[in-house]
Design an enzyme around this catalytic site. Sequence first.
Site, PDB file in Angstrom:
ATOM      1  CG  ASP A   1      -0.995  -0.035   8.092  1.00 20.78           C
ATOM      2  OD1 ASP A   1      -1.830   0.843   8.376  1.00 20.78           O
ATOM      3  OD2 ASP A   1       0.217   0.207   7.908  1.00 20.78           O
TER       4      ASP A   1
ATOM      5  CE  LYS B   1       0.821   1.334   4.456  1.00 20.49           C
ATOM      6  NZ  LYS B   1       1.536   2.579   4.813  1.00 20.49           N
TER       7      LYS B   1
END
Length: 310
Positions: free
Chosen positions: A139, A12
């Site tokens: 996350d 990401k």
Amino acid sequence: MTRSVTVRVPAKVNVQLAVGGLRPDGFHDLANVFLAVGLYDEVTATPADDLRITVSGADAHLVPLDRANLAARAALALAARHGVEPRVHLHIDKDIPVAGGMAGGSADAAGALVACDALWGTAASRAELLEICAELGSDVPFSLVGGAALGRGRGELLTPLETGGAFHWAFAVAEGGLSTPAVYRECDRLRAADGQGATVDDVPDPEPSAALLEALRTADVSALAVAVTNDLQPAALSLRPALAETLRAGTDAGALAALVSGSGPTCAFLAEDAEAAAAVAKALAASGTCGAVRVATGPAAGAAVVRSAG
């Protein structure tokens, strides 16, 4: 009986990371706009006599092989919920930078969770998987979901975001990693030293940028370039001043925007198109300011089974 399951899971980049003040529990509220990009780790689960972790690929020697590994913790969490013995060999093939601010460890946790669920036939619901992800780390839920999303709370409370097309990136991987907790501590220190204060009473609640969300929705790369921000960047630069040279090299090479990815030290460069991203990557590789250089496109899909053998 299923004998092997391989799950592919993306890295990401945070196109916005707005960080609130330090909470009494030691965390920070976030407005965290995630974009999954096409750099992947693969996690393969096979039956074993006990829980075992092996790792191959880039920086494999930096990844813990004991139960401190987030992938191991994911397997243990799923097994505990379903009364399964965690007898599994998890092999992680790394392509996401280690400790690079691109959620490599979180990706491995999400990959292990999906792989073990398929291997053991636990049939966990999406909601249950996301709940376990949130327990593992801020996350991890996004690594499961992929695409683009706004993360609130510690980043684990996700709202999917619409994206109108692809965004092209070059990534400069630094030599060595940065500790995420250390970067947050430095962020707090810098805020206190600046006189603004570092606690929730001092720092405004973080909010997503309306202009940034609209740029994602309409695939307006120029508007996104203007809107990207990272509140942790000053802290990452304080701990690793050489990153400023990397950011400058990418900007000089034509990147529309340059920022530290998450807690760093990987630097992300937004480009006009695939050709421009390749040109930025080439210039970064020649600049001597970073280690490996990669190109990738987002949004990318979240954790998904790519191979299964019975």
